[in-house]
Write an enzyme that holds these catalytic residues in place. Structure first.
Site, short mmCIF file in Angstrom:
data_model
loop_
_atom_site.label_atom_id
_atom_site.label_comp_id
_atom_site.label_asym_id
_atom_site.label_seq_id
_atom_site.Cartn_x
_atom_site.Cartn_y
_atom_site.Cartn_z
N ARG A 75 -6.99 67.17 145.58
CA ARG A 75 -7.74 68.25 144.93
C ARG A 75 -9.18 68.33 145.40
O ARG A 75 -9.74 69.42 145.46
CB ARG A 75 -7.66 68.10 143.40
CG ARG A 75 -8.05 66.74 142.83
CD ARG A 75 -7.65 66.70 141.36
NE ARG A 75 -8.02 65.48 140.67
CZ ARG A 75 -7.29 64.37 140.63
NH1 ARG A 75 -6.15 64.32 141.31
NH2 ARG A 75 -7.69 63.31 139.94
N ARG A 77 -17.53 68.44 140.42
CA ARG A 77 -16.12 68.06 140.30
C ARG A 77 -15.28 68.97 141.19
O ARG A 77 -15.72 70.06 141.60
CB ARG A 77 -15.65 68.19 138.85
CG ARG A 77 -16.18 67.10 137.93
CD ARG A 77 -15.73 67.33 136.51
NE ARG A 77 -14.28 67.14 136.34
CZ ARG A 77 -13.64 67.34 135.19
NH1 ARG A 77 -14.31 67.71 134.11
NH2 ARG A 77 -12.33 67.15 135.13
N HIS A 78 -14.09 68.55 141.50
CA HIS A 78 -13.15 69.40 142.23
C HIS A 78 -12.83 70.65 141.41
O HIS A 78 -13.10 70.71 140.20
CB HIS A 78 -11.86 68.61 142.48
CG HIS A 78 -11.28 68.02 141.22
ND1 HIS A 78 -10.55 68.77 140.31
CD2 HIS A 78 -11.38 66.78 140.70
CE1 HIS A 78 -10.20 68.00 139.29
NE2 HIS A 78 -10.69 66.78 139.50
N HIS A 122 -14.70 63.30 140.99
CA HIS A 122 -13.93 63.40 139.75
C HIS A 122 -14.82 63.06 138.56
O HIS A 122 -15.92 62.53 138.71
CB HIS A 122 -12.73 62.46 139.80
CG HIS A 122 -11.93 62.62 141.06
ND1 HIS A 122 -10.86 63.45 141.16
CD2 HIS A 122 -12.07 62.05 142.30
CE1 HIS A 122 -10.36 63.40 142.39
NE2 HIS A 122 -11.08 62.55 143.10
N GLU A 147 -10.68 58.98 141.64
CA GLU A 147 -10.78 58.96 140.18
C GLU A 147 -10.39 57.60 139.63
O GLU A 147 -9.66 56.82 140.26
CB GLU A 147 -9.87 60.06 139.61
CG GLU A 147 -9.84 60.17 138.09
CD GLU A 147 -11.20 60.50 137.46
OE1 GLU A 147 -12.14 59.68 137.63
OE2 GLU A 147 -11.31 61.53 136.78
N ASN A 161 -5.10 69.41 135.29
CA ASN A 161 -6.11 69.85 134.32
C ASN A 161 -5.55 70.92 133.39
O ASN A 161 -5.84 70.92 132.19
CB ASN A 161 -7.33 70.42 135.05
CG ASN A 161 -8.15 69.37 135.77
OD1 ASN A 161 -8.68 69.62 136.85
ND2 ASN A 161 -8.27 68.19 135.18
#
Length: 540
Positions: free
Chosen positions: A404, A352-353, A493, A427, A359
């Site tokens: 991101r 994931r980023h 994502h 995403e 977040n």
């Protein structure tokens, strides 16, 4: 070509352009008569619609008269040009209203189905009368042992199931182990061994019968019959038996491989994973398995045009292909899949980023930048990848188009590596819930919140996507992953990596929405013929 979609008798006037020929606006919602500009202040993707507005627009259908193709063609006063334009626009309307998810169920689809929507009638002349089929497919594998047939069978079953065609594999070797045992030497397959010939025939017939029984049920669309099927007589028997018991299509797939490296990889996989050789050394496996191949080679006859069947010949697991009488969407899709096979093991790295500002706030979706902690992970990921793949080694790097993920791979790109950005890796689209927290969703849209909890796989955010939508848009990425012969790092994502992880580890689509893919973890997956090796790394 004609369609029973919204054809109103009083609106068809000779010399006047029909209403359906009007050009659609940039928003597909305009075809339902909605003013999309004033519907909401939140950004939405074109082609989506809330359930409430969809239901309102469907009420207008009750006032129309539905014409059949017969009614349309007996109207003598319509100019031919008008009929052509009318028919073309009707088919295009049917295509636009069909969401790309295919098997997704929404209120709009159910109501349109009741009104006769999503259907077009196409009449084409044909010189050949083909038997009517039931939409199901039996795939019959052909080839010598150690040529990747089982690998192909597993790939087909997994891919077709994930794309909405429930598929099962019936392998004669599994039946043989159950009825005869696993520790069988090569003499069992000797054509001159008449004592065991009857056993092999009974095992093969039982496996084929069970495959046909499964295909007759409602929960199976395709079956893969995995056996050598090495002789013309055997394949003729299969065609006759399938035609006698089923109205399904048949597609033979023959795997031909003379590449010593690929055969060695296959034999090594058999040694590590097959129950037949659990107590043997690699040298013993090579000797016995080559003798088994020799027995089959003495009777093996490749597929030929004279057998009058649909088939695909795959040379060296995708290096070259020959196709014969391949018809229809599903068979063509399989043909494309066969052209993108890769049997050589290579790692696929999933991450994931880094942590984003959204977040930290618990918000859904968005296109926010990395938090300070996320920027620190980007530095550590760069060091981790550089340690495994120095600058002179081959490594593909894929990301989404979002900010991101781009920030997360900036340092990796600065080392001279090419970063490929895929729109398909973006995403999941949260629609009207984008930018909200889950407590806010529960408060503002309680019905949507509960619907999502009850069925995360098929639930679609209003004006957004479902996991099933993501699965379908990821098909090009998955196909390219199968073709790639080098390691690849995918920075994407949570929802996207859930789908890719579940697919590569052979989990069911229903499992993917609940898989935990945490931040700041790198998952190393190495797909192989019988399984997928998995290692989790923590660079932070």
């Amino acid at each position: 070509v004609a369609s029973p979609l919204l054809l109103n008798r009083k609106n068809i006037i000779p010399g006047v352009k029909p209403l359906l020929s009007k050009k659609s606006s940039t928003h597909d919602d305009s075809e339902y008569g909605l003013n999309v500009a004033n519907e909401t202040t939140r950004a939405a993707r074109s082609g989506s619609m809330t359930r409430a507005k969809s239901a309102e627009s469907l009420k207008k259908l009750e006032e129309t008269t539905i014409l059949t193709p017969k009614d349309l063609f007996i109207a003598p006063k319509l100019p031919q040009a008008v009929v052509r334009e009318y028919s073309t626009n009707s088919v295009l309307l049917a295509a636009r209203t069909q969401h790309f998810g295919g098997d997704l169920v929404t209120q709009e689809h159910q109501e349109r189905e009741k009104q006769g929507g999503h259907r077009s009638f196409v009449a084409t002349p044909s010189t050949e009368v083909r038997p009517q089929r039931n939409g199901k497919l039996m795939i019959i594998l052909v080839g010598l042992p150690g040529r990747g047939k089982t690998f192909i069978g597993h790939i087909l079953a997994r891919h077709l199931t994930w794309m909405g065609h429930a598929t099962r594999v019936f392998n004669t070797s599994e039946y043989r182990r159950e009825y005869v045992g696993a520790a069988i030497k090569h003499d069992f397959w000797n054509p001159e061994n008449t004592a065991d010939y009857q056993k092999r025939e009974e095992i093969s017939k039982k496996c084929l019968s069970d495959a046909l029984d499964a295909l007759a049920g409602d929960d199976c669309t395709c079956v893969v019959f995995d056996a050598t099927n090495a002789t013309v007589e055997r394949r003729h028997y299969i065609r006759e038996e399938v035609s006698r018991r089923s109205r399904c299509e048949m597609l033979f797939i023959e795997s031909i491989c003379d590449d010593p490296e690929l055969i060695a990889i296959s034999i090594n996989e058999i040694k590590l994973n097959s129950k037949d050789y659990q107590k043997n050394t690699l040298e013993e496996v090579i000797v016995d398995y080559n003798q088994r191949i020799g027995h089959y080679n003495s009777i093996y006859r490749p597929l030929a045009d004279s057998e009058r069947c649909s088939f695909i010949k795959v040379i060296d697991v995708g290096r070259q292909m020959f196709c014969n009488q391949v018809y229809g969407y599903l068979q063509s899709r399989i043909m494309f899949l066969m052209a993108n096979l890769q049997i050589r093991p290579r790692p696929i790295w999933l991450s994931r980023h880094g942590q984003s500002m959204y977040n930290t706030q618990g918000k859904i979706g968005g296109d926010s930048l990395l938090s300070p902690h996320g920027a620190q992970y980007a530095q550590q990921l760069d060091k981790f990848i550089a340690a495994h793949y120095p600058e002179d080694t081959r490594l593909s790097v894929w990301t989404s188009t979002m900010a991101r993920t781009g920030q997360t791979v900036e340092r990796i790109a600065a080392r001279g590596r090419t970063v490929v950005k895929w729109k398909q890796l973006d995403e999941i689209d949260a629609g009207i819930c984008d930018g909200l927290t889950y407590p806010q969703v529960a408060e503002m849209y309680p019905e949507e919140y509960l619907a999502r909890k009850q069925n995360k796989l098929h639930y679609r955010y209003p004006r957004g996507e479902s996991y099933q939508d993501c699965i379908h848009r990821l098909e090009p990425v998955i196909t390219e992953l199968m073709r790639l012969d080098r390691p690849v790092l995918i920075v994407a994502h949570q929802a996207i990596l859930r789908v890719l992880y579940a697919y590569l580890t052979n989990k069911s689509p229903e499992e993917c929405p609940t898989i935990n893919i945490p931040l700041h973890v790198v998952i190393q997956l190495t797909p192989k013929a019988y399984h997928c090796e998995e290692v989790w790394h923590h660079p932070m």
